[in-house]
Design a protein around this motif. Structure first.
Motif: not given
Length: 91
Positions: A36-44
């Motif tokens: 939705d127009g924003s960036e997100y980060i996935a961390l393990i």
């Protein structure tokens, strides 16, 4: 749910989350994705758990970024849903 705000130290694809309670958790950057127009980060986390941490992602310079908690529960659920859809497509 997202944790408290963290400080981030970057070394290639590994970052260390420094939680407010003093706990440090090393994490591998799984990926950065858009919702939705924003960036997100996935961390393990590198602690042999099956956890995945999801945060807001914001570039703050040429070689720097910050991660921020997703405080809105509804938004967090939608972002997690997007992440799960991306993961299902890659299988």
């Amino acid at each position: 749910m997202a944790e408290d705000k963290k400080n981030v130290q970057s070394e290639e694809d590994i970052i260390t989350l420094e939680f407010d309670d003093g706990e440090d958790v090393e994490c591998e950057i799984m990926g950065i994705f858009d919702y939705d127009g924003s960036e997100y980060i996935a961390l393990i986390p590198l602690d042999d758990s099956d956890d995945v941490y999801i945060y807001g992602y914001r570039e703050v310079g040429e070689d720097a970024f910050e991660i921020v908690d997703i405080l809105d529960d509804d938004l967090f659920e939608k972002v997690v849903g997007e992440f799960e859809a991306i993961m299902a497509e890659s299988e």
